[in-house]
Design a protein around this motif. Structure first.
Motif, PDB file in Angstrom:
ATOM      1  N   THR A   1      81.677  59.947  34.609  1.00 12.14           N
ATOM      2  CA  THR A   1      81.824  60.062  35.664  1.00 12.14           C
ATOM      3  C   THR A   1      81.882  61.787  35.701  1.00 12.14           C
ATOM      4  N   ARG A   2      81.066  62.694  36.558  1.00 11.66           N
ATOM      5  CA  ARG A   2      81.495  64.295  36.914  1.00 11.66           C
ATOM      6  C   ARG A   2      82.605  63.851  37.915  1.00 11.66           C
ATOM      7  N   SER A   3      83.383  64.767  38.136  1.00 11.27           N
ATOM      8  CA  SER A   3      84.252  65.673  38.926  1.00 11.27           C
ATOM      9  C   SER A   3      83.404  66.813  39.698  1.00 11.27           C
ATOM     10  N   ASN A   4      83.754  66.791  40.967  1.00 12.01           N
ATOM     11  CA  ASN A   4      82.584  67.975  41.634  1.00 12.01           C
ATOM     12  C   ASN A   4      83.766  69.259  41.331  1.00 12.01           C
ATOM     13  N   PRO A   5      83.310  70.171  41.147  1.00  6.92           N
ATOM     14  CA  PRO A   5      84.348  70.949  40.720  1.00  6.92           C
ATOM     15  C   PRO A   5      84.604  71.928  42.089  1.00  6.92           C
ATOM     16  N   THR A   6      84.000  71.825  42.805  1.00  7.35           N
ATOM     17  CA  THR A   6      84.807  72.575  44.266  1.00  7.35           C
ATOM     18  C   THR A   6      85.357  71.465  45.566  1.00  7.35           C
ATOM     19  N   THR A   7      85.923  70.391  44.705  1.00 13.57           N
ATOM     20  CA  THR A   7      87.103  69.384  45.071  1.00 13.57           C
ATOM     21  C   THR A   7      87.679  70.339  45.308  1.00 13.57           C
ATOM     22  N   VAL A   8      89.341  70.093  46.183  1.00 10.49           N
ATOM     23  CA  VAL A   8      90.639  70.674  46.041  1.00 10.49           C
ATOM     24  C   VAL A   8      91.417  69.575  46.124  1.00 10.49           C
ATOM     25  N   VAL A   9      92.318  69.078  45.688  1.00 13.59           N
ATOM     26  CA  VAL A   9      93.218  67.946  45.677  1.00 13.59           C
ATOM     27  C   VAL A   9      94.544  69.012  45.746  1.00 13.59           C
ATOM     28  N   GLU A  10      95.151  68.675  47.016  1.00 16.90           N
ATOM     29  CA  GLU A  10      96.282  69.243  47.116  1.00 16.90           C
ATOM     30  C   GLU A  10      97.394  68.099  46.993  1.00 16.90           C
ATOM     31  N   PRO A  11      98.503  68.960  46.773  1.00 16.91           N
ATOM     32  CA  PRO A  11      99.726  68.390  46.233  1.00 16.91           C
ATOM     33  C   PRO A  11     100.466  67.010  46.935  1.00 16.91           C
ATOM     34  N   VAL A  12     100.576  66.577  46.495  1.00 13.15           N
ATOM     35  CA  VAL A  12     101.399  65.351  47.820  1.00 13.15           C
ATOM     36  C   VAL A  12     102.643  66.040  48.296  1.00 13.15           C
ATOM     37  N   VAL A  13     102.808  65.728  49.727  1.00  7.54           N
ATOM     38  CA  VAL A  13     104.116  66.701  50.070  1.00  7.54           C
ATOM     39  C   VAL A  13     105.069  65.202  50.998  1.00  7.54           C
ATOM     40  N   GLU A  14     106.121  65.393  50.422  1.00  9.08           N
ATOM     41  CA  GLU A  14     106.716  64.121  50.420  1.00  9.08           C
ATOM     42  C   GLU A  14     107.880  64.793  51.725  1.00  9.08           C
ATOM     43  N   ARG A  15     107.841  63.324  52.013  1.00  8.17           N
ATOM     44  CA  ARG A  15     108.480  63.079  53.747  1.00  8.17           C
ATOM     45  C   ARG A  15     109.823  63.064  53.454  1.00  8.17           C
ATOM     46  N   LYS A  16     111.045  63.759  54.088  1.00  2.36           N
ATOM     47  CA  LYS A  16     112.147  63.271  54.248  1.00  2.36           C
ATOM     48  C   LYS A  16     111.945  62.343  55.437  1.00  2.36           C
TER      49      LYS A  16
END
Length: 106
Positions: free
Chosen positions: A3-18
């Motif tokens: 499968t090919r990844s879409n180069p324009t997709t931005v993956v945001e880091p997971v922010v842990e909630r306290k």
């Protein structure tokens, strides 16, 4: 199958909630105030009926009200304290006594 990844997709880091810890509700003291007209036996009855005290403890609180001008009946969350104040006040008025029941933050 690749499968090919879409180069324009931005993956945001997971922010842990306290996890927020809920604070316990503020507590309120319910107190009876002394007057020169309400019989002591009636005050003992109120303490037993509305605050679940035994006769001995109710008598001690009644004497505190009589001698110090006020006595603590119990400490409760705001809604419970307000309900007890209303119940005691209504009960006293039905029996034609000027007994005052108040609450203040503990």
């Amino acid at each position: 199958m690749a499968t090919r990844s879409n180069p324009t997709t931005v993956v945001e880091p997971v922010v842990e909630r306290k996890d927020s810890v809920a604070k316990p509700p503020p507590m309120y003291q319910v107190m009876l105030l002394n007057d020169d007209y309400t019989p002591m036996d009636f005050v003992v009855e109120v303490l037993q009926r509305f605050f679940g005290m035994g006769r001995e403890k109710a008598t001690r609180v009644m004497l505190q009200v009589h001698l110090d001008g006020r006595g603590v009946c119990g400490v409760f969350p705001r809604d419970v304290a307000a309900t007890k104040v209303d119940l005691v006040t209504d009960y006293a008025r039905v029996h034609e006594h000027p007994l005052q029941c108040v609450m203040e933050e503990a």
